[in-house]
Design a protein around this motif. Sequence first.
Motif, PDB file in Angstrom:
ATOM      1  N   UNK A  77      19.462  -7.022  -8.378  1.00 39.30           N
ATOM      2  CA  UNK A  77      19.301  -5.707  -7.756  1.00 39.30           C
ATOM      3  C   UNK A  77      19.286  -5.901  -6.243  1.00 39.30           C
ATOM      4  N   UNK A  78      19.917  -5.006  -5.473  1.00 40.33           N
ATOM      5  CA  UNK A  78      19.999  -5.190  -4.016  1.00 40.33           C
ATOM      6  C   UNK A  78      18.750  -4.725  -3.266  1.00 40.33           C
ATOM      7  N   UNK A  79      17.593  -5.259  -3.659  1.00 40.42           N
ATOM      8  CA  UNK A  79      16.325  -5.006  -2.979  1.00 40.42           C
ATOM      9  C   UNK A  79      15.455  -6.240  -3.171  1.00 40.42           C
ATOM     10  N   UNK A  80      14.677  -6.592  -2.155  1.00 39.43           N
ATOM     11  CA  UNK A  80      13.972  -7.872  -2.144  1.00 39.43           C
ATOM     12  C   UNK A  80      13.024  -8.065  -3.317  1.00 39.43           C
ATOM     13  N   UNK A  81      12.077  -7.129  -3.499  1.00 40.92           N
ATOM     14  CA  UNK A  81      11.075  -7.304  -4.538  1.00 40.92           C
ATOM     15  C   UNK A  81      11.671  -7.466  -5.924  1.00 40.92           C
ATOM     16  N   UNK A  82      12.507  -6.529  -6.379  1.00 41.29           N
ATOM     17  CA  UNK A  82      13.112  -6.685  -7.702  1.00 41.29           C
ATOM     18  C   UNK A  82      13.919  -7.966  -7.859  1.00 41.29           C
ATOM     19  N   UNK A  83      14.691  -8.341  -6.841  1.00 45.65           N
ATOM     20  CA  UNK A  83      15.527  -9.542  -6.933  1.00 45.65           C
ATOM     21  C   UNK A  83      14.681 -10.814  -7.009  1.00 45.65           C
ATOM     22  N   UNK A  84      13.621 -10.886  -6.219  1.00 42.36           N
ATOM     23  CA  UNK A  84      12.785 -12.083  -6.181  1.00 42.36           C
ATOM     24  C   UNK A  84      11.990 -12.252  -7.476  1.00 42.36           C
ATOM     25  N   UNK A 320      27.173   1.284   8.519  1.00 42.14           N
ATOM     26  CA  UNK A 320      25.778   1.083   8.117  1.00 42.14           C
ATOM     27  C   UNK A 320      25.304  -0.336   8.416  1.00 42.14           C
ATOM     28  N   UNK A 321      23.997  -0.488   8.523  1.00 39.92           N
ATOM     29  CA  UNK A 321      23.345  -1.791   8.555  1.00 39.92           C
ATOM     30  C   UNK A 321      22.277  -1.804   7.461  1.00 39.92           C
ATOM     31  N   UNK A 322      21.651  -2.946   7.269  1.00 37.81           N
ATOM     32  CA  UNK A 322      20.618  -3.147   6.243  1.00 37.81           C
ATOM     33  C   UNK A 322      21.231  -2.971   4.852  1.00 37.81           C
ATOM     34  N   UNK A 323      20.508  -2.285   3.950  1.00 39.78           N
ATOM     35  CA  UNK A 323      20.993  -1.978   2.604  1.00 39.78           C
ATOM     36  C   UNK A 323      20.515  -0.564   2.295  1.00 39.78           C
ATOM     37  N   UNK A 324      20.466  -0.159   1.034  1.00 39.01           N
ATOM     38  CA  UNK A 324      19.912   1.155   0.741  1.00 39.01           C
ATOM     39  C   UNK A 324      20.537   1.843  -0.443  1.00 39.01           C
ATOM     40  N   UNK A 325      21.829   2.096  -0.394  1.00 37.87           N
ATOM     41  CA  UNK A 325      22.453   2.842  -1.485  1.00 37.87           C
ATOM     42  C   UNK A 325      23.599   2.028  -2.090  1.00 37.87           C
ATOM     43  N   UNK A 327      25.916  -0.169  -5.125  1.00 34.74           N
ATOM     44  CA  UNK A 327      25.994  -1.540  -5.630  1.00 34.74           C
ATOM     45  C   UNK A 327      27.256  -2.216  -5.111  1.00 34.74           C
ATOM     46  N   UNK A 328      27.593  -1.925  -3.854  1.00 33.07           N
ATOM     47  CA  UNK A 328      28.760  -2.524  -3.222  1.00 33.07           C
ATOM     48  C   UNK A 328      28.601  -4.047  -3.164  1.00 33.07           C
ATOM     49  N   UNK A 329      29.731  -4.751  -3.172  1.00 34.89           N
ATOM     50  CA  UNK A 329      29.685  -6.215  -3.149  1.00 34.89           C
ATOM     51  C   UNK A 329      29.003  -6.768  -1.907  1.00 34.89           C
ATOM     52  N   UNK A 330      29.076  -6.071  -0.783  1.00 32.27           N
ATOM     53  CA  UNK A 330      28.417  -6.564   0.426  1.00 32.27           C
ATOM     54  C   UNK A 330      26.906  -6.659   0.229  1.00 32.27           C
ATOM     55  N   UNK A 331      26.372  -5.906  -0.745  1.00 30.17           N
ATOM     56  CA  UNK A 331      24.941  -5.939  -1.041  1.00 30.17           C
ATOM     57  C   UNK A 331      24.606  -6.787  -2.259  1.00 30.17           C
ATOM     58  N   UNK A 430      12.718   3.308   7.019  1.00 27.41           N
ATOM     59  CA  UNK A 430      12.691   2.546   5.772  1.00 27.41           C
ATOM     60  C   UNK A 430      13.876   2.988   4.927  1.00 27.41           C
ATOM     61  N   UNK A 431      14.865   2.118   4.829  1.00 27.67           N
ATOM     62  CA  UNK A 431      16.083   2.470   4.105  1.00 27.67           C
ATOM     63  C   UNK A 431      15.886   2.519   2.598  1.00 27.67           C
ATOM     64  N   UNK A 432      14.832   1.877   2.090  1.00 25.30           N
ATOM     65  CA  UNK A 432      14.533   1.934   0.656  1.00 25.30           C
ATOM     66  C   UNK A 432      13.506   3.045   0.434  1.00 25.30           C
ATOM     67  N   UNK A 433      14.001   4.250   0.282  1.00 23.27           N
ATOM     68  CA  UNK A 433      13.123   5.413   0.200  1.00 23.27           C
ATOM     69  C   UNK A 433      13.520   6.295  -0.979  1.00 23.27           C
ATOM     70  N   UNK A 434      12.806   7.378  -1.146  1.00 26.27           N
ATOM     71  CA  UNK A 434      13.031   8.282  -2.278  1.00 26.27           C
ATOM     72  C   UNK A 434      14.485   8.716  -2.402  1.00 26.27           C
ATOM     73  N   UNK A 435      15.110   9.047  -1.278  1.00 25.71           N
ATOM     74  CA  UNK A 435      16.472   9.603  -1.328  1.00 25.71           C
ATOM     75  C   UNK A 435      17.530   8.538  -1.606  1.00 25.71           C
ATOM     76  N   UNK A 436      17.252   7.293  -1.258  1.00 24.79           N
ATOM     77  CA  UNK A 436      18.261   6.253  -1.470  1.00 24.79           C
ATOM     78  C   UNK A 436      18.061   5.489  -2.772  1.00 24.79           C
ATOM     79  N   UNK A 437      16.853   5.478  -3.309  1.00 26.18           N
ATOM     80  CA  UNK A 437      16.567   4.633  -4.461  1.00 26.18           C
ATOM     81  C   UNK A 437      16.381   5.389  -5.771  1.00 26.18           C
ATOM     82  N   UNK A 438      16.453   6.703  -5.753  1.00 29.87           N
ATOM     83  CA  UNK A 438      16.278   7.472  -6.984  1.00 29.87           C
ATOM     84  C   UNK A 438      17.470   7.292  -7.915  1.00 29.87           C
TER      85      UNK A 438
END
Length: 521
Positions: A77-84, A320-325, A327-331, A430-438
């Motif tokens: 998953x392209x988010x730190x906590x879930x991936x780790x 864009x920078x960071x991550x957020x929305x 499942x693109x390969x760059x993420x 915070x790019x990992x928020x309600x609107x990007x992660x729902x």
Amino acid sequence: MQSNVRQKILAGVSVSVSVLSSISAQEVTKEPNIIIIMADQLRVDLLQREGYPLNTMPFADNLAKNGTWFDCAYTSAPASGPARVSMLTGRFPSATHVKSNHNIKDAYYTKDLFDVAKEKGYTTAMVGKNHSHLTADRVDYWSPYNHGGQESRNKSEKGKAFDRYLGTLDMYASMEPSPYGVEAQLPYRMVDDACHWIDSHKDKPFLMWFSIAEPHNPYQVCEPYYSMFPPESLPEMGSSAKDLNTKGEEYQLLAEMMAQGHVGYRENLQRLRSNYHGMLRMIDDQLSRFVGELKKNGVYDNTIIIFVADHGDYVGEYGLMKKGVGLDDVLTRIPMQWTGPGIKASAIPHNAHVSIIDIFPTICEIIGAEIPMGVQGRSLWPLLQGKEYPEQEFRSVMAQDGFGGMYYTKVDATDYREEGAVGKKGLFFDELNTWTQSGTMRMLRKGDWKLVYDMNANGQLYNLKADPSELNNLFSDKKFNKVKIEMIEELLRWDISTHDPLPIPRQRYRFRRNEHNYLFH
């Protein structure tokens, strides 16, 4: 994991299972040390061995070719906590229950990597960014760092000053060279800590998670790295902010929030890209220094080193920078390379499709431990040794995203501040928020093809060879109906095969597994 939950899971594992294969004594004469080097938010296609025109990480590229490396490796998953949590437990987020950065304490599993290493007599260490369910009381040596600096009172004056500087950047960036030199940078200090500990424990087999907080934002780097890849020298990207309409409302919303949360964001995009490239080279130099120290103290030859990332970064794609929305390969695609005793060297990438969840079961087999019940990853040990393996087992790989429910859209709020997505000062986002992660999404990679599918039956189908930036969605093109059906069937196969077996039946039933924990063979 909370102790009562863990006890319930372990109670369901007291059944007869097949003993899994272990490493051959003829190949490694004693227990190898294991070092997992993880970079946070590292985009793998910016490495020269991937065909990138700039030489961002020459040491990592060289190290990869001294072992086995994969160019179809994916995060869970392209988010730190879930991936780790996935890496440490060998389980997808849908099984660990950690589907966001905010419910890590809910991690669900029987045993993780550090449990197994302890049982096999390994001394353990965590140096760097944790951001998982792992806690200090479970590790012999604990030296935590995070994006705001070192989490310790025993810091040098230069270290204290640099960490104060990091605190002024609002998890964003610096448009000027960072002060205090490379010795103050976190990876440099981490190498010092790790080498000091290893030198005093080199007579015992050890497992170390060496977890670098960079090149995750704040995008900052000192000289000479700040000037090493000037903004005007960077290669043109395959996409830009003009493609946000093509990518959809969720991407547009993320871009809007980024500009709202970071003053001058769009104007500074090339500088941010330049900083990111410089951070890659800074990390690479510290990897070289770390491995050099391992050679000096005589532990390198009996040490297996895994270099991996938890996920990637847009680094300018789609503006864009960071991550957020998405499942693109760059993420989602990550570096994964293995070097050390018993591992076959190759200058070209292995063609297997592999996942971050495969790391734990592979280490289990290397150190002669049984793969714990509930692990969904597959051991890569036969592949790493250059032995025969069922190629169909590794013909595809899956990734996940989203914490569930319905999507939040622009009509649900106007300023996006209700959930703290954008700071009150306008200087934090915070790019990992309600609107990007729902919502809920799944991704499948198979050869040149990629499928993304969500809970509303919205589909995306891309040929990555022809369309690496994933802009030409072929899902509704009738010419590719056969490919679409094959990919959907393959994703369904993955989803069924990774249905969580925990808790397993407590009586009468025997749970049959493949010796390498293969899912399909």
